[in-house]
Design a protein around this motif. Structure first.
Motif, short mmCIF file in Angstrom:
data_model
loop_
_atom_site.label_atom_id
_atom_site.label_comp_id
_atom_site.label_asym_id
_atom_site.label_seq_id
_atom_site.Cartn_x
_atom_site.Cartn_y
_atom_site.Cartn_z
N HIS A 175 -11.63 2.40 -4.11
CA HIS A 175 -10.82 2.58 -5.06
C HIS A 175 -9.60 1.40 -4.87
CE1 HIS A 175 -12.26 5.79 -7.43
NE2 HIS A 175 -12.54 6.55 -6.53
N PRO A 176 -9.13 0.72 -6.04
CA PRO A 176 -8.30 -0.20 -6.02
C PRO A 176 -6.81 0.34 -5.56
CG PRO A 176 -9.30 -0.58 -7.81
CD PRO A 176 -9.89 0.67 -7.27
N MET A 177 -6.46 1.68 -5.72
CA MET A 177 -5.15 2.10 -5.38
C MET A 177 -5.35 2.82 -3.83
SD MET A 177 -3.81 1.40 -8.00
CE MET A 177 -2.25 2.24 -8.17
N ILE A 178 -6.55 2.89 -3.30
CA ILE A 178 -6.72 3.31 -1.83
C ILE A 178 -6.38 1.73 -1.05
CG2 ILE A 178 -8.37 3.47 -0.05
CD1 ILE A 178 -7.22 6.14 -0.97
N ARG A 179 -6.85 0.65 -1.52
CA ARG A 179 -6.36 -0.56 -1.02
C ARG A 179 -4.88 -0.88 -1.07
NH1 ARG A 179 -11.03 -3.46 1.29
NH2 ARG A 179 -12.85 -1.92 0.88
N GLU A 180 -4.29 -0.61 -2.20
CA GLU A 180 -3.04 -0.61 -2.51
C GLU A 180 -2.22 0.23 -1.46
OE1 GLU A 180 0.45 -2.40 -4.31
OE2 GLU A 180 -1.86 -2.99 -4.44
N ALA A 181 -2.54 1.63 -1.31
CA ALA A 181 -1.95 2.26 -0.29
C ALA A 181 -2.10 1.86 1.06
CB ALA A 181 -2.74 3.87 -0.39
N ARG A 182 -2.96 1.36 1.37
CA ARG A 182 -3.36 0.65 2.98
C ARG A 182 -2.36 -0.34 2.91
NH1 ARG A 182 -8.31 -2.87 4.70
NH2 ARG A 182 -8.25 -2.32 6.82
N ALA A 183 -2.49 -1.31 1.92
CA ALA A 183 -1.27 -2.23 2.15
C ALA A 183 0.00 -2.28 2.23
CB ALA A 183 -1.59 -3.31 1.04
N ARG A 184 0.65 -0.96 1.15
CA ARG A 184 1.87 -0.85 1.43
C ARG A 184 2.25 0.11 2.55
NH1 ARG A 184 4.86 -0.77 -3.75
NH2 ARG A 184 3.65 -1.84 -5.21
N LEU A 185 1.40 0.90 3.08
CA LEU A 185 1.77 1.88 4.26
C LEU A 185 2.02 0.95 5.51
CD1 LEU A 185 1.84 4.79 4.74
CD2 LEU A 185 -0.42 4.74 5.70
N ALA A 186 1.67 -0.22 5.51
CA ALA A 186 1.84 -1.01 6.44
C ALA A 186 3.35 -1.41 6.73
CB ALA A 186 0.92 -2.27 6.54
N GLY A 187 3.84 -1.25 5.61
CA GLY A 187 5.42 -1.75 5.70
C GLY A 187 6.30 -0.56 5.63
N LEU A 188 6.12 0.52 5.66
CA LEU A 188 6.60 1.91 5.65
C LEU A 188 7.39 2.43 7.11
CD1 LEU A 188 4.99 4.01 2.80
CD2 LEU A 188 6.97 2.18 2.88
N GLY A 189 6.80 1.88 8.14
CA GLY A 189 7.29 2.29 9.35
C GLY A 189 6.65 3.29 9.94
N ARG A 190 6.95 3.83 11.09
CA ARG A 190 6.35 4.90 11.93
C ARG A 190 5.70 5.91 11.03
NH1 ARG A 190 6.05 8.99 15.23
NH2 ARG A 190 5.23 8.64 17.12
N LEU A 191 4.53 6.47 10.96
CA LEU A 191 4.11 7.58 10.38
C LEU A 191 4.57 8.76 10.99
CD1 LEU A 191 0.31 6.71 9.66
CD2 LEU A 191 2.40 5.95 8.32
N SER A 192 4.67 10.06 10.20
CA SER A 192 4.98 11.12 10.68
C SER A 192 4.10 12.38 10.33
CB SER A 192 6.36 11.50 10.07
OG SER A 192 6.63 11.83 8.84
N LEU A 193 3.48 12.23 9.14
CA LEU A 193 2.59 13.31 8.63
C LEU A 193 1.43 12.91 7.71
CD1 LEU A 193 2.13 16.47 8.34
CD2 LEU A 193 3.61 16.26 6.52
N ILE A 194 0.50 13.27 7.99
CA ILE A 194 -0.65 12.98 7.16
C ILE A 194 -1.54 14.40 6.61
CG2 ILE A 194 -3.30 12.03 7.07
CD1 ILE A 194 -2.31 10.26 9.42
N HIS A 195 -1.51 14.51 5.28
CA HIS A 195 -2.08 15.93 5.17
C HIS A 195 -2.96 15.88 3.84
CE1 HIS A 195 0.65 16.93 1.75
NE2 HIS A 195 1.53 16.07 2.35
N GLY A 196 -3.90 16.69 3.31
CA GLY A 196 -4.44 16.69 2.22
C GLY A 196 -5.83 17.38 2.53
N GLY A 197 -6.77 16.90 1.83
CA GLY A 197 -7.91 17.73 1.82
C GLY A 197 -8.92 16.96 0.76
#
Length: 363
Positions: A134-156
């Protein structure tokens, strides 16, 4: 912009399986420009019917006949889960490239063996973790790299197609589907997406499973789980939680992923794949898929102008096109291989062990 549908017509393809997912694969084969040479089904009669319905050049009496025919370059394995490993391994031994549905195998050691055999043979071997495309998954991957240290991942990942006792399918039978039904079928997609988007590896997890519908009309007593809840931690210390269910009323195919980082959050919903939610302390906004504003990584998978919705078929077509590009020596970014499939089997096995024995399991 790269046309993800263009591929050499010389790629000759065989598909084993004529059900829903076999039809999806066959369509993507045709969209890629490859030749759909042959179809094999559960019986010779189903192969004949499938070849006509799916637009294949001919039907084969068995998967083994198709593999040994010398007429194909790639085998797509779209059968019940317990047949994935034997057919994929036969295809690798025959020198074919393989596209094998997930779960790669019904147990983690066999999946690891399949990955090793494919790597040793130097063959292209991929798994349809198509939500990566999905293009927006690729976009999420690219943008996340610039948001700093991760703290939480959730969903389902929630569905409702096995909600009632009258809902039944071969996947309910552990002999055909494997011991981890919902965890392997849905959890594999979600955990693959987590590790792909974040670039982090899950290093430990704890899971609980539940069988809500204890008896089904044709299968009888149920030995596989209807739902699971999994807590996990990544190598960086990021915490996460996921819920997967095949008995969530009203949810048809809701794969949802949200990630929080130091300077922002983002969320993707597969039932609304044209949008990516972007959150910040000072407000939030929704980014709409538009090739004119997306990153280069996402734009490659967004051939349609904004306002022309893309969906599951487009993601699947892109996955198959990238697989065939790999046959020609290209190295498409994010192409899910048998190693990724084996990783998903490993996480499924860890979740089932945790649910059975209690406590955390190292991954």
């Amino acid at each position: 912009m790269l046309d993800i549908r263009r591929r050499k017509s010389e790629v000759r393809v065989g598909v084993v399986g004529t059900g829903f997912i076999g039809r999806i694969h066959a369509r993507a084969v045709r969209q890629s420009g490859a030749r759909l040479v042959g179809i094999a089904g559960a019986t010779p009669a189903s192969a004949v019917e499938g070849a006509e319905a799916l637009g294949a050049e001919r039907a084969f009496a068995s998967a083994e006949e198709l593999i040994a025919s010398g007429l194909i370059d790639v085998l797509h394995v779209c059968t019940p889960n317990h047949l994935h490993a034997p057919l994929a391994l036969k295809a690798i031994d025959a020198g074919l490239a393989v596209v094998c549905e997930k779960p790669l195998a019904t147990d983690a050691p066999t999946a690891a063996l399949m990955a090793e055999r494919a790597q040793g043979a130097g063959t292209v071997a991929t798994v349809p973790f198509v939500y990566r495309f999905h293009p927006m998954i690729r976009e999420a991957r690219a943008r996340l790299a610039g948001l700093g240290r991760l703290s939480l991942i959730h969903g389902g990942y929630l569905q409702d197609w096995l909600l009632r006792p009258t809902d039944d399918n071969w996947r309910v039978d552990p002999g055909q589907g494997g011991p981890g039904r919902t965890t392997g079928d849905l959890g594999s997609h979600w955990f693959d997406l987590v590790e792909f988007v974040t670039g982090e590896r899950i290093t430990g997890l704890a899971a609980r499973t539940s069988t809500v519908v204890t008896e089904r009309v044709t299968s009888g007593p149920v030995a596989t789980e209807d739902l699971a809840v999994v807590q996990f931690v990544t190598g960086s210390g990021t915490l996460g939680v996921a819920a997967v269910s095949q008995v969530a009323p009203g949810r048809k195919n809701r794969l949802f992923l949200e990630v929080s980082a130091a300077s922002g959050s983002l969320a993707f919903d597969q039932e609304d794949p044209e949008r990516l939610w972007l959150g910040g302390r000072d407000g939030s906004r929704t980014l709409v898929r538009d090739p004119l504003t997306l990153s280069d990584a996402a734009r490659r998978y967004a051939p349609l102008p904004a306002g022309h919705p893309q969906g599951f078929h487009d993601a699947f077509d892109a996955f198959v096109a990238d697989t065939y590009a790999a046959l020609g020596g290209e190295r498409p970014d994010g192409l899910p291989t048998f190693e990724d499939g084996a990783r998903a089997n490993h996480l499924t096995d860890a979740a089932l062990r945790s649910a059975r024995d209690g406590g955390w399991v190292t991954c």
